[in-house]
Design a protein around this motif. Structure first.
Motif, PDB file in Angstrom:
ATOM      1  N   ARG A  59       0.823  -1.215   0.000  1.00 43.25           N
ATOM      2  CA  ARG A  59       0.000   0.000   0.000  1.00 43.25           C
ATOM      3  C   ARG A  59       0.856   1.265   0.000  1.00 43.25           C
ATOM      4  N   SER A  60       1.984   1.213   0.725  1.00 46.89           N
ATOM      5  CA  SER A  60       2.839   2.398   0.840  1.00 46.89           C
ATOM      6  C   SER A  60       3.598   2.704  -0.443  1.00 46.89           C
ATOM      7  N   GLY A  61       3.708   1.705  -1.329  1.00 51.29           N
ATOM      8  CA  GLY A  61       4.465   1.882  -2.557  1.00 51.29           C
ATOM      9  C   GLY A  61       5.921   1.485  -2.424  1.00 51.29           C
ATOM     10  N   ALA A  62       6.354   1.069  -1.215  1.00 51.42           N
ATOM     11  CA  ALA A  62       7.749   0.651  -1.023  1.00 51.42           C
ATOM     12  C   ALA A  62       8.072  -0.567  -1.872  1.00 51.42           C
ATOM     13  N   ASP A  63       7.102  -1.428  -2.069  1.00 48.15           N
ATOM     14  CA  ASP A  63       7.288  -2.620  -2.903  1.00 48.15           C
ATOM     15  C   ASP A  63       5.923  -3.015  -3.450  1.00 48.15           C
TER      16      ASP A  63
END
Length: 414
Positions: A257-261
């Motif tokens: 969700r955070s976009g980190a992966d």
């Protein structure tokens, strides 16, 4: 982490790197320390790969390092079918004992020393951040708080010593991989982690790394290390790491969700939390009163309802079947992602079948458990949690090996 195999100058190498720089945020140390740690272990006789270069910012490849490639495979399906699993188990025990000989003076600065109580508090904080609403995990956290052992002299723990991180050729160990969460702590933690049900893969009947018995594994370790394993500490760390991995699975969705992966695998792994909840309940129920252990568990049949239009379940199944036709057209990571996508569609299909959907989240019950107001002695709680765990896993990962074992144990049905 990502692993990329490549050739240069007539030799084979592996680049190990983070999927993004954001992925490295909050970690106790970076790849420079991990690389130096691997070299320190290799110098002490551990079967670890040789690190030949550490990435710098100017390289433009992110965070990571390059290792000389070793022979063998890390694929559990191949390894667990080897000709001499007992011999391989002894080799794994030998290398783990060698890792545990390393002390703080042997490794680079930055490798943390585990504070047991602080680690439990951190797990509890992760649980609350993730919603604090999974009762089985709450039971595990409360148990850890109640039974935390006294500290012992810290030794180097690999932190992820299990099938999948061991490189094997034939029946011989050729490399110990993935040192990113190494730390100093209780040797029983490493021993217990490799014996968790999830790391046995399809060999639930061989609890030590999927290769053999825990008794043989611990005996080989004791012979090499010159120590005696404490069963109570072994059980504590088995429960601790089961809670740890349950929360590790749970927060995979947050990473996505955070976009980190944004890898598809992250959201799918988040649904494997139910595997650890079932395993955790099997571990914790050993302390439950006999009257609660004997209480009936209802694991009712699935009811199929056919309507005029296609259901969400049928649409997901149709997409999965179409994706299967593409398998032979894909290679490498794309083929792996295809399998992950089909797993995800299977979850959707099963979840939307009537009578299999189950909401296991209960924030109020979790508060009562953590406050000590409810436990496995509470009338009917164990039976309810057993039923919830079976139904949730039947939706998420029905082929998980412990599922059949638990269903037989709790319901008497095959």
């Amino acid at each position: 982490m990502e692993s990329w195999r490549f050739s240069a100058g007539g030799s084979d190498y592996v680049l190990r790197r983070a999927p993004s720089l954001a992925f490295m945020e909050g970690r106790p140390y970076g790849h420079h320390v991990e690389a130096a740690l691997i070299e320190a272990a290799r110098a002490k006789g551990v079967t670890a790969p040789e690190v030949v270069a550490v990435l710098e910012e100017a390289d433009g490849l992110g965070s990571g390092f390059v290792m000389r490639a070793l022979p063998g495979t890390a694929d559990p399906k191949v390894i667990l079918g080897c000709d001499d699993p007992d011999g391989l188990l002894r080799e794994a025990a030998r290398d783990l004992a060698r890792i545990h000989r390393l002390r703080q003076d042997d490794v680079p600065e930055g490798v943390p020393v585990m504070d047991y109580r602080a680690a439990i508090a951190d797990l509890k904080a992760q649980f609350m951040t993730a919603g604090g609403d999974r009762p089985i995990i709450a039971l595990g956290l409360k148990w850890l708080e109640d039974y935390c052992p006294a500290p012992v002299e810290p030794v180097l723990n690999h932190g992820d010593y299990r099938m999948g991180n061991l490189l094997v050729e034939g029946s011989n160990l050729t490399g110990v991989l993935d040192w990113e969460i190494a730390h100093f702590g209780d040797s029983h933690e490493d021993l217990a982690f490799g014996c968790m049900a999830v790391w046995r893969f399809a060999r639930y009947d061989r609890p030590a790394l999927g290769l053999g018995s825990i008794e043989d594994y611990l005996a080989a370790y004791e012979a090499e290390a010159g120590v005696t394993v404490d069963p109570a500490r072994f059980r504590f760390w088995t429960i601790y790491r089961t809670v740890w991995w349950a929360l590790g699975c749970l927060k995979m969705a947050a990473q996505w969700r955070s976009g980190a992966d944004r890898m598809l695998e992250r959201v799918v792994i988040s649904r494997r939390t139910s595997e650890q909840e079932l395993d955790l309940l099997l571990l914790l129920e050993e302390d439950a009163p006999e009257v609660e252990l004997a209480r009936e568990v209802w694991d009712g049949p699935i009811e199929w309802r056919h309507r005029g239009e296609a259901s969400t379940s049928e649409i997901a199944t149709a997409i999965s079947e179409w994706l299967a036709t593409l398998k032979d057209k894909l290679t490498g990571h794309d083929r792996f992602q295809l399998a992950v996508a089909r797993n995800a569609l299977g979850m959707i299909a099963r979840e939307h079948q009537d009578m299999i959907r189950v909401d296991i989240c209960d924030e109020g019950l979790c508060r009562d458990i953590l406050d000590g107001e409810k436990s496995l002695s509470t009338e009917g709680l164990l039976s309810d949690l057993r039923a919830d765990a079976l139904r949730k896993l039947r939706s998420d990962v029905p082929k998980y090996a412990a599922h059949a074992y638990a269903r037989k144990k709790w319901t008497g049905e095959n």
